[in-house]
Design a protein around this motif. Structure first.
Motif, short mmCIF file in Angstrom:
data_model
loop_
_atom_site.label_atom_id
_atom_site.label_comp_id
_atom_site.label_asym_id
_atom_site.label_seq_id
_atom_site.Cartn_x
_atom_site.Cartn_y
_atom_site.Cartn_z
N ILE A 62 0.84 -1.21 0.00
CA ILE A 62 0.00 0.00 0.00
C ILE A 62 0.87 1.25 0.00
CG2 ILE A 62 -1.62 1.36 1.39
CD1 ILE A 62 -2.77 -1.36 2.36
N MET A 63 1.91 1.27 0.84
CA MET A 63 2.76 2.46 0.93
C MET A 63 3.46 2.75 -0.39
SD MET A 63 2.23 3.43 4.03
CE MET A 63 0.59 2.74 3.89
N TRP A 64 4.03 1.70 -1.01
CA TRP A 64 4.77 1.91 -2.25
C TRP A 64 3.85 2.18 -3.43
CZ3 TRP A 64 9.50 3.29 -3.21
CH2 TRP A 64 10.49 3.06 -2.25
N THR A 65 2.66 1.59 -3.43
CA THR A 65 1.70 1.87 -4.51
C THR A 65 1.21 3.31 -4.42
OG1 THR A 65 0.99 -0.45 -4.42
CG2 THR A 65 -0.38 1.06 -5.69
N SER A 66 1.00 3.80 -3.19
CA SER A 66 0.62 5.21 -3.00
C SER A 66 1.73 6.13 -3.51
CB SER A 66 0.35 5.50 -1.53
OG SER A 66 -0.72 4.71 -1.04
N GLY A 67 2.99 5.77 -3.16
CA GLY A 67 4.12 6.55 -3.66
C GLY A 67 4.23 6.50 -5.17
N PHE A 68 3.98 5.32 -5.75
CA PHE A 68 4.05 5.17 -7.20
C PHE A 68 2.97 5.99 -7.90
CE2 PHE A 68 3.65 2.15 -11.01
CZ PHE A 68 4.68 2.79 -11.69
N LEU A 69 1.80 6.09 -7.28
CA LEU A 69 0.71 6.88 -7.87
C LEU A 69 1.07 8.36 -7.89
CD1 LEU A 69 -2.18 6.84 -9.00
CD2 LEU A 69 -3.01 7.15 -6.67
N THR A 70 1.62 8.87 -6.80
CA THR A 70 2.02 10.28 -6.79
C THR A 70 3.19 10.52 -7.76
OG1 THR A 70 3.43 9.86 -4.86
CG2 THR A 70 1.23 10.72 -4.44
N PHE A 71 4.07 9.52 -7.87
CA PHE A 71 5.16 9.61 -8.85
C PHE A 71 4.61 9.70 -10.27
CE2 PHE A 71 7.85 7.22 -11.85
CZ PHE A 71 9.00 7.99 -11.82
N TYR A 72 3.57 8.93 -10.55
CA TYR A 72 2.94 8.96 -11.87
C TYR A 72 2.35 10.34 -12.17
CZ TYR A 72 -0.60 8.23 -15.47
OH TYR A 72 -1.37 8.35 -16.60
N TYR A 73 1.59 10.88 -11.21
CA TYR A 73 0.97 12.19 -11.43
C TYR A 73 2.02 13.29 -11.51
CZ TYR A 73 -3.71 10.32 -10.80
OH TYR A 73 -4.88 9.62 -10.97
N SER A 74 3.07 13.17 -10.72
CA SER A 74 4.16 14.15 -10.80
C SER A 74 4.81 14.13 -12.17
CB SER A 74 5.20 13.86 -9.71
OG SER A 74 6.34 14.69 -9.85
N ASN A 75 5.01 12.94 -12.71
CA ASN A 75 5.62 12.81 -14.04
C ASN A 75 4.72 13.41 -15.12
OD1 ASN A 75 7.74 11.42 -15.87
ND2 ASN A 75 5.80 10.64 -16.66
N LYS A 76 3.39 13.25 -14.96
CA LYS A 76 2.45 13.76 -15.97
C LYS A 76 2.28 15.28 -15.87
CE LYS A 76 1.48 9.98 -18.07
NZ LYS A 76 1.92 9.81 -19.48
N LEU A 77 2.39 15.82 -14.67
CA LEU A 77 2.15 17.24 -14.48
C LEU A 77 3.40 18.09 -14.64
CD1 LEU A 77 -0.16 17.02 -11.33
CD2 LEU A 77 -0.88 17.68 -13.62
N VAL A 78 4.56 17.54 -14.28
CA VAL A 78 5.79 18.33 -14.25
C VAL A 78 6.73 17.86 -15.35
CG1 VAL A 78 7.74 19.04 -12.80
CG2 VAL A 78 5.52 18.55 -11.75
N THR A 79 7.25 18.80 -16.12
CA THR A 79 8.24 18.51 -17.15
C THR A 79 9.62 18.75 -16.57
OG1 THR A 79 6.70 19.25 -18.86
CG2 THR A 79 9.01 19.07 -19.49
N THR A 80 10.39 17.69 -16.47
CA THR A 80 11.73 17.83 -15.89
C THR A 80 12.74 18.26 -16.95
OG1 THR A 80 13.54 16.62 -14.82
CG2 THR A 80 12.11 15.35 -16.27
N PRO A 81 13.67 19.19 -16.60
CA PRO A 81 14.68 19.63 -17.57
C PRO A 81 15.79 18.60 -17.79
CG PRO A 81 15.00 20.73 -15.47
CD PRO A 81 13.73 19.93 -15.35
N ASN A 82 15.91 17.64 -16.87
CA ASN A 82 16.97 16.63 -16.96
C ASN A 82 16.50 15.50 -17.87
OD1 ASN A 82 18.80 14.50 -16.52
ND2 ASN A 82 19.27 15.27 -14.46
N GLN A 83 17.11 15.39 -19.06
CA GLN A 83 16.67 14.40 -20.04
C GLN A 83 16.91 12.98 -19.57
OE1 GLN A 83 15.01 15.24 -22.73
NE2 GLN A 83 14.72 13.12 -23.37
N CYS A 84 18.02 12.75 -18.86
CA CYS A 84 18.34 11.40 -18.36
C CYS A 84 17.29 10.96 -17.34
CB CYS A 84 19.73 11.40 -17.74
SG CYS A 84 20.24 9.78 -17.11
#
Length: 325
Positions: free
Chosen positions: A96-118
């Motif tokens: 549950i803890m890691w799936t919750s973290g993975f979900l926020t990671f997913y939304y962060s990736n979709k909402l935020v464009t990172t300047p670091n290409q790697c």
């Protein structure tokens, strides 16, 4: 003190258990209905379904253990079944803890464009295999918890705080394992969620500033549906951090002071799974709208409860009356 209040905690956990199972079952059924309509899973729906299944299973096993612990006061049943149930509970909590973290990671990736290409390529590689990651999390949780049966030993404590099958660290290796488990199951996913929270908050601040500048302050910036997702992601992080502080405190009491407070840990985890499920339902606009409609239809059967109905649409602000010359 805790021994006298175990019955109260068990009853309160029962109420939260019903709510948890209801909301997570609702998420699961609505996701299946959405799949039937669209004929495809989105990555966010895959993660949310995995989270709802893990939360529901955790709640059922947890409450079954608490019920058995209340009925079998003298622990006449062998310790092994209790220990296996606790192993599954802690394994599902890890999931549950890691799936919750993975979900926020997913939304962060979709909402935020990172300047670091790697880093962006690393994120894309993970999200490309969402289903595989979701299946690996329960296996990692089980693998992380299996050493409990070896390095920890059953300790029922005093008669007042007696719980069946509770495993305590009594050696250096047991204490080291307890620390490693808390870091892996609580701290690391917490750090991931904090990082995602900071990224989303910074993105929101910059986006609102740019929108306000583009309109010269003529009207307030609006984000539409994106704002709902942002509120959901930030709410998940806030709820998780509140739970993290309480859970770490309870486990420190267990590991350091040998205080048998495991029922408190289960109760707070139950509250967390309930609130996070409600936040997930709110985040999905179609789920939230359907739930409110069903709620209002149920109240229509009882006219005396009509005052409890929730408006399905936001009331439009009334325009000022026109002044005739």
């Amino acid at each position: 003190m805790l021994g006298r209040n175990k019955l109260i905690i068990w009853v309160m956990t029962g109420f939260t258990a019903v709510t948890t199972v209801f909301f997570n079952l609702y998420i699961f059924l609505m996701s299946l209905w959405s799949y039937k309509q669209k004929k495809q899973w989105t990555p966010s729906e895959t993660i949310i379904i995995a989270l709802s299944v893990a939360s529901g299973a955790h709640q059922l096993i947890c409450y079954f253990w608490m019920t058995m612990d209340e009925l079998d006061i003298e622990c006449h049943i062998a310790q092994k079944p209790y220990s296996v149930m606790l192993l599954l509970i802690f394994s599902l909590k890890f999931t549950i803890m890691w799936t919750s973290g993975f979900l926020t990671f997913y939304y962060s990736n979709k909402l935020v464009t990172t300047p670091n290409q790697c880093y962006a390529n690393f994120q894309a590689a993970i999200l490309k295999h969402v289903t595989l990651v979701v299946f690996l999390m329960p296996l990692c949780g089980l693998g992380t918890c299996l050493p409990m049966l070896v390095v920890l030993h059953p300790d029922n404590q005093t008669i007042e705080n007696k719980d069946c099958g509770v495993m305590m660290p009594d050696t250096t290796s047991g204490k080291v394992y307890e620390t490693i488990y808390l870091v892996l199951a609580d701290v690391l996913p917490g750090l991931l969620m904090i990082k995602c929270c900071i990224s989303i908050s910074a993105h929101l601040a910059v986006h609102l500033r740019n929108m306000k500048a583009s309109t010269n302050g003529a009207h307030g910036p609006k984000l539409g549906a994106q704002m709902r997702v942002i509120r959901m992601a930030l709410s998940l992080v806030a709820v998780f951090l509140c739970f993290l502080v309480v859970d770490l405190y309870v486990h420190c009491q267990i590991a350091i002071n040998h205080e048998n407070a495991i029922v408190l840990s289960f109760f707070f985890t139950s509250i967390y799974t309930t609130v996070s499920a409600m936040v997930l339902v709110y985040g999905k606009k179609t789920f939230w709208k359907a739930l409110i409609q069903a709620y209002n239809v149920c109240l229509d059967e009882y006219p005396c409860l009509s005052c409890l109905k929730v408006p399905e649409k936001k009331a439009k602000p009334s325009s000022p009356p026109k002044i005739k010359n």
